[in-house]
Design a protein around this motif. Sequence first.
Motif, mmCIF file in Angstrom:
data_model
loop_
_atom_site.group_PDB
_atom_site.id
_atom_site.type_symbol
_atom_site.label_atom_id
_atom_site.label_comp_id
_atom_site.label_asym_id
_atom_site.label_seq_id
_atom_site.Cartn_x
_atom_site.Cartn_y
_atom_site.Cartn_z
ATOM 1 N N TYR B 449 177.199 34.702 9.554
ATOM 2 C CA TYR B 449 176.699 33.684 10.476
ATOM 3 C C TYR B 449 175.452 34.238 11.144
ATOM 4 C CZ TYR B 449 176.646 30.690 14.617
ATOM 5 O OH TYR B 449 176.280 29.831 15.618
ATOM 6 N N GLY B 450 174.411 33.466 11.135
ATOM 7 C CA GLY B 450 173.192 33.916 11.790
ATOM 8 C C GLY B 450 171.990 33.255 11.146
ATOM 9 N N VAL B 451 170.839 33.527 11.696
ATOM 10 C CA VAL B 451 169.656 32.807 11.229
ATOM 11 C C VAL B 451 169.231 33.226 9.832
ATOM 12 C CG1 VAL B 451 168.778 32.317 13.535
ATOM 13 C CG2 VAL B 451 168.127 34.434 12.393
ATOM 14 N N SER B 452 169.546 34.430 9.445
ATOM 15 C CA SER B 452 169.178 34.874 8.101
ATOM 16 C C SER B 452 170.409 35.049 7.227
ATOM 17 C CB SER B 452 168.427 36.215 8.182
ATOM 18 O OG SER B 452 167.298 36.082 8.996
ATOM 19 N N ALA B 453 171.524 34.580 7.704
ATOM 20 C CA ALA B 453 172.780 34.839 7.005
ATOM 21 C C ALA B 453 172.941 33.921 5.805
ATOM 22 C CB ALA B 453 173.945 34.645 7.958
ATOM 23 N N THR B 454 173.617 34.439 4.818
ATOM 24 C CA THR B 454 173.866 33.672 3.602
ATOM 25 C C THR B 454 175.352 33.718 3.270
ATOM 26 O OG1 THR B 454 173.428 35.623 2.270
ATOM 27 C CG2 THR B 454 171.577 34.126 2.641
ATOM 28 N N GLN B 455 175.674 33.035 2.206
ATOM 29 C CA GLN B 455 177.055 32.990 1.749
ATOM 30 C C GLN B 455 177.074 33.428 0.290
ATOM 31 O OE1 GLN B 455 178.811 28.970 1.450
ATOM 32 N NE2 GLN B 455 180.497 29.768 2.680
ATOM 33 N N THR B 456 178.020 34.303 -0.021
ATOM 34 C CA THR B 456 178.159 34.758 -1.398
ATOM 35 C C THR B 456 179.466 34.206 -1.956
ATOM 36 O OG1 THR B 456 177.041 36.783 -0.774
ATOM 37 C CG2 THR B 456 178.168 36.771 -2.891
ATOM 38 N N ILE B 457 179.367 33.588 -3.084
ATOM 39 C CA ILE B 457 180.546 32.936 -3.675
ATOM 40 C C ILE B 457 180.768 33.504 -5.065
ATOM 41 C CG2 ILE B 457 181.592 30.727 -4.313
ATOM 42 C CD1 ILE B 457 179.441 29.423 -2.469
ATOM 43 N N GLU B 458 181.996 33.947 -5.282
ATOM 44 C CA GLU B 458 182.363 34.405 -6.621
ATOM 45 C C GLU B 458 183.154 33.293 -7.291
ATOM 46 O OE1 GLU B 458 184.981 37.717 -6.724
ATOM 47 O OE2 GLU B 458 185.039 37.761 -8.909
ATOM 48 N N MET B 459 182.726 32.933 -8.483
ATOM 49 C CA MET B 459 183.372 31.818 -9.170
ATOM 50 C C MET B 459 183.685 32.212 -10.609
ATOM 51 S SD MET B 459 181.274 28.535 -7.756
ATOM 52 C CE MET B 459 179.676 28.898 -8.402
ATOM 53 N N MET B 460 184.766 31.662 -11.149
ATOM 54 C CA MET B 460 185.082 31.892 -12.558
ATOM 55 C C MET B 460 184.853 30.604 -13.335
ATOM 56 S SD MET B 460 189.194 31.756 -12.828
ATOM 57 C CE MET B 460 189.167 30.924 -14.387
#
Lengths: 724, 475
Positions: B449-460
């Motif tokens: 969470y934050g102004v430069s924050a991202t989300q990493t998603i692992e998917m199969m």
Amino acid sequence: MAMVKPIALNVNAFDANYDNEFLFIVEGGDQVVKNKITIRLQSDNSVVYTNTKETFQLKQTVPAGTLTNGVYYNVYFNTYNANNDESENSNVVPFYCYTTPSLEFSNIPTGGIINSATYDFQVDYSQLEGELLSNVIINLYDSGNVLVKSSGNLYPNEENEYHFVFTEFINDSNYIIKATATTVNGTIINAEDVNLSVHYVNPILYSNLLVTNNCTKGYNELSSNVVICDGETNQDPIKYLHIIDPVSGNQLDYIDLANPQTVLAQNPSVNYVYGKWETETDKVWWKQGYGVPTDFVFTTRLNPVRLDNALIVLSNKDLFTDGYNDSFVYTIKLKREIPYGESLVKDFLELEGIYTSALGVKQQKVYQISNYVDPLNHLSDIVICFKKVGNTYTLTLDVQKRTANVFKWGESNVKFNAFTDLEWEDIPNTRGINHVLVAEDVSEYFELGFTMLTEGIYDFVDITKDTTKPIQTECSSWDFETRLNCDFNDNIRGGNIDILLEQLDYVKIKKAEKDSYDWVTIFEKKIETVDDLRFMIEDYIMPSNTTIKYAIVPILNGNIEGDYFINETDVKWSGVFIANNKHRFKLYSGVTYGTSVSNKEKGLLQPISGKYPIIIQNGDDNYISGTVQGTLLGYNYEDTRVIDRADVVKQANDFAEMLNSSDAFCITDWNGNVYIARCNGKPNISYVGNYGNGIVNISFTFVEQGKWDNKTDLYNNEFIDTID
Amino acid sequence: MPSQKEYNVAKQTNRKLFVKVNLLNYNYQVVDELSGVVVGSPTFTNNSSSDIRRTCSFSFVPTDKSFDIAYGSKIWLDKYIQVFVGIEENKTKEIIYTNMGIYMIDNPSRVYSSNNNTLTIQGIDLMAKMTGLRNGNLVGLEHIIHEGTNVRTAIIGTIELAGFTKYVVEECPFDVPNEIKIDVGGTVYDILKQLLEIYPNYEMYFDVDGIFHYDMIPSGKNEQIRVSDDLWQSVLINYTINTNFDDVKNDIEVFGKTHDISYYAIAIESGNTYNLTIADVTRLRNNLKIGFTAPNKLTNPLINLNSYGAKQLLEYDGTPAVLADDTNVYYVCKYIEDGDYFLFMGEVTPHGEAQDNNPQSPFYVNGTMGKVRIVLQGGDYDNIYMSSLAKARADWELYNRCKVKDSINITCVPIYWLDVNWLVEITLPNKQGTEETNQYIIKSINTTYGVSATQTIEMMRFYPLYEDGTDPQII
């Protein structure tokens, strides 16, 4: 294409005695033409209800009475296409059935009438099966259904009660109060709306709130002159008179202290002597909350009822409680005589000032008489003015209106046991003597704190320190020179606040910009004695080139807020000031501002497929930061214009200590800038060699911590002690 | 599922973020909140393969003594926290909050120095109340769940030991096969774990509302697509395709625990009945386990033991047992008194195989890579007591060891309402190559969470034409 699994949506707890709609969603797959709902008991997954419905709608309604309150269930859906192919089971969603809870305001007064500006609303919640409440929101609307204030999410106190205190009810207004609650299982309940009418006795301060802009020192000075001076009387009930003036049409208000007691009626020949009135006449007196200085003007307007009796008593002691020993007492009587060397009967006022020693020995210190007027009667409307300046007394008897007595069968206006302007043959008038006036120095007996009126129907009484004031014939309003003032309009209050001391909890000073009603309480004082009502404060948190209004507001028991007495001032600051509640500094020559930066954290993320980036910002953060540089010349320089090295050193040390502490401060300047700030670096302090190291240059960096007109910011930064 | 507003704000090109933390008591009542004092960059993890699925981390600035780590204060053992992340809707200025889950406060730490005063807490989801991490150690000497107990009933009873009364517990196709004994020092979770392992395609976790779930792992088959390119195109920042060749297996063989059989006979056929004679068996009793060999494969077989009467020989799902056409196979069955039938348990050593037979799969056994075999036995596999279970386990292992390796990691602007085990569809940009629209199942999500924050998603990767192997009906 095939049938995709439906997704059943969450189900809030509901009352099984009513229909309830269950929803699901389907996106993709074949067109759903039919769906089946299956409801099972959570305890053993046994099916208690299933129903298949041919519809395109993605929902089913379970009829009232199908399920049982207090039971935990789960539900899932299947869907079907035109070929009757069945989907897999949807996700399973658990839910409770509970009897509809009740939510109601538990402390609404009868008729919904609120008798104060503040009210603590409480809601009561109950649910048969004991489902718990998660949160409550109480909203207050005006009569036009416009939201006035929302409580936000309320949380239970230690007694598991939900309270919301609203503090700004406007008198004679109507409101609607509403409450909404959510249970831990998601049921939303609304309390029945309650219509409120607000009517309360609005205490009014008649005081002047003196506001002075001290531009060279960077603050506004506020002086309060609140006086509580509650009168007392032996009347029960108090006899107030309200008479419509036939000429002006205005209502005139009086207190009737003229009614003779029974004993007087039976024996009208009793000669009333000094000291007898305590138990035998109606009277009103004031004995606290004020002080009559050595120079003063006493004015009252009345219809006197008798001659030779004390009408007015002023003393330095509470005569009822403390007795006469070691007291100084002024007494004013209405007298009648044939003035010395004249032949016609006249009336006049006689003033005596008597000191009674600790052993009870009386000494006449003052003796004065007024001007003579033609004989008066109990219908005469007179103004008595008693002015003392040093040892000089001026006693004035001013007749405002006369009504001659008539003594004729059926038309008589002579009142039994009251004096008259008719001559009685059996009561010869006294031939006057050549009065010898006495005016010794009695200043040692001042201040006087006891005033009593009797033997008349009084319109007003006023004591002022302003001896230049002309004789008043009407009740004047309070000013800073006033010491006691009462208009007898259904009250015997002599102070400038129409409430009793025991009813008064606090006095608040609030401020706002001229055209704003967003008041901020900058000062609050608990009132325990009348002396607590006199105070002086300094306010420095506001921009230059504005007009600030201040209000002094009484707060009664029960947190009832009274009317605002408002005064305003134009604000100018001559210089740059840095201050908080402990320190105040003025920066002199060479004041510079570094670059002020408006800080707003933002980030940019660039999606692969997007043409434009996504801007992300955290909440509402937005603040100014910068540097300030200036010169300190010592605390006393502004007054003395002399640089005192010790004073400069002390000020510099204090300044550094303030910056290095965690305390917030306020920066104001000529341009109208105002920052609530904290120092976020190390302050730089250097002694200036060109001035023999006698003055100090300082510089520091700051970060804004709030806005000057935001009460939460001021509270969080410890500039104010309360948020209303 | 997200609300329409949550979906809309996730597509905004201007995001104003807010965070709200509710304090809950153990009855899920909101008793306070910590809004306005959260600092730093909170992080959230959501991992479908972890016992404690959701975790988070926060830092606060303590504003008063109620933030002291003490009994009666905001930060104490008796509180849950429920975290909401909000995005302001650009037009209406309404803050649209997304529930990020309910957590237990774990290991709060406070740093106090001349220039720092922060309180950092770890949030762990409610499973921690059962794993022993924060609570869950069992009272008493030992806990036993008897053979034949209904798994659902056992799970509900177990979570209630930890004080949880909100749940979604699906029926397991099998009853408890063997007595489960948890010794002194064991935890509630130890029981749950053993119950979970009875059937491998099930999972257990707490959802964002604090509801315990025991249900089938979504395979993706016939699932709705939760997120499509409509949203991905707005938020996708980059992606990485990971394929671990070492772990790829497309031919799985699973062996369970060999049964210890006290009673054995060679069946003599009579019509569709296997007649068995075992002198040591004096009566039919519940869970009586016997072994036998059969000369032929019969249709709708019956077993008549010691002439007690012919009983049906059924699979666990109630269908007639299907024996191998091999006289050398040693079978095991068990008498179920409640139903009066014999449960067919397969070979004396439960055995199951699975292969990637999908020609569209890059791991197709008859494709260019050929068979890459793994044999699984011992350890957890000893819990497998029926061949049908071994087959189910083999299918599940195939699902994990073959298909899951065709996975991607994507980085995107955070979509806070995203959840694991959701089926999503995405077209990965590929300027130099082929851009295909494929379906994936989300396995884990890491969000900051934050102004430069991202989300990493692992998917199969999900292959729609696969038999997913999770449906007991097809074993």
